[in-house]
Scaffold this motif. Structure first.
Motif: not given
Length: 296
Positions: A112-139
């Motif tokens: 974020l613009d104040d230097g704080s923010g978030f780390d998104v992590t995933e443990q283990g070898t099986t990688k299923r975490l998913a991120a989507y950048l969309v204009s509408d979450p229903r996409l």
């Protein structure tokens, strides 16, 4: 796996941490985590954060200036899967070069613009975490298929009756089917069925009126109480708090807190269920197919 109570608590904490802030930069550090390519992740740079919501077990960070009517605009949607998590950082260590992708559990970092923010992590070898950048979450395919939210006003006893009548599956399957009820996973489905004194193998359409009532009350109470605990727990302790609050899930071999019987388990290929024979199956021990195969 984070389920409805934990995801809702995370969404509320993230909203508070993002209040009045804009996104400075997002770094994708796991090659397979980002499932979309248009718009590019750089489109989030400089965008004000409108808030963080929840759709079932999906987190939805939306951007746009709501005070001017300019937004929400883009949505960064996260599905944490089995081993994903989000950690707020007051600041990040100074570095002289970009983070290197593909090393360690860090999948995505949002600054974020104040230097704080978030780390998104995933443990283990099986990688299923998913991120989507969309204009509408229903996409996002998983969101477009979601059923009713069990903590929403739309979820009534009549709605539950209609859902179970149309399901033609075992109760355990119905409760964890995201197209039927959004946000319930393996752990809380076990807890709900234990609280309702119902067998996980009972066929959903076979429930009588009194059993429907017990199931509806158990869904609302188990999830509501878990959400209250999650809200009062620090983010880093959410996983431990979830486990501590469970009566039967993950407690095979332990004593049922209601009747004193031994908690039993049925193991499947990638998951398991736990239950109390006295409370839920009339004393009958459900067949564990894995154990049956080993004994042959």
């Amino acid at each position: 796996m984070p389920e409805l109570p934990e995801v809702q608590a995370l969404a509320e904490r993230m909203t508070a941490a993002c209040a009045g802030r804009s996104i400075a930069h997002v770094e994708v550090l796991s090659f397979q985590v980002l499932k979309t390519f248009d718009p590019p992740i750089s489109a989030l740079d400089g965008q004000p954060v409108a808030g963080v919501g929840r759709h079932g077990k999906f987190l939805d960070l939306s951007t746009g200036d709501l005070s001017t009517g300019d937004g929400p605009g883009l949505h960064l949607v996260l599905h944490l899967a089995r081993a994903g998590w989000v950690r707020h950082r007051d600041s990040f260590p100074a570095r002289t070069e970009p983070l290197r992708a593909g090393r360690g559990p860090l999948a995505l970092r949002l600054t974020l613009d104040d230097g704080s923010g978030f780390d998104v992590t995933e443990q283990g070898t099986t990688k299923r975490l998913a991120a989507y950048l969309v204009s509408d979450p229903r996409l996002v395919p998983g969101i477009s298929r979601l059923g009713v939210d069990p903590l929403s006003e739309d979820f009534t006893p009549d709605v539950l009756t209609a859902l179970t009548a149309a399901a033609h599956h075992r109760l355990k399957t119905v409760l964890t089917d995201q197209t039927v009820l959004a946000g319930i996973g393996n752990a809380y489905s076990d807890e709900i069925l234990h609280a309702a004194r119902l067998s996980p193998y009972a066929l959903a359409p076979s429930l009588g009126e009194e059993e429907h009532h017990r199931l509806y009350v158990a869904i609302r109470e188990v999830l509501g109480e878990a959400l209250d605990r999650a809200r009062s727990t620090t983010a880093d302790a959410l996983k431990a708090e979830k486990k501590a609050g469970l009566a039967v899930h993950g407690r095979v071999g332990e004593t049922c807190p209601r009747c004193g019987d031994t908690v039993r388990s049925v193991v499947f290929s990638e998951s398991s269920l736990q239950y109390c024979p006295t409370c839920q199956t009339g004393g009958r021990v459900l067949a564990d197919r894995r154990l049956s195969r080993l004994l042959k």
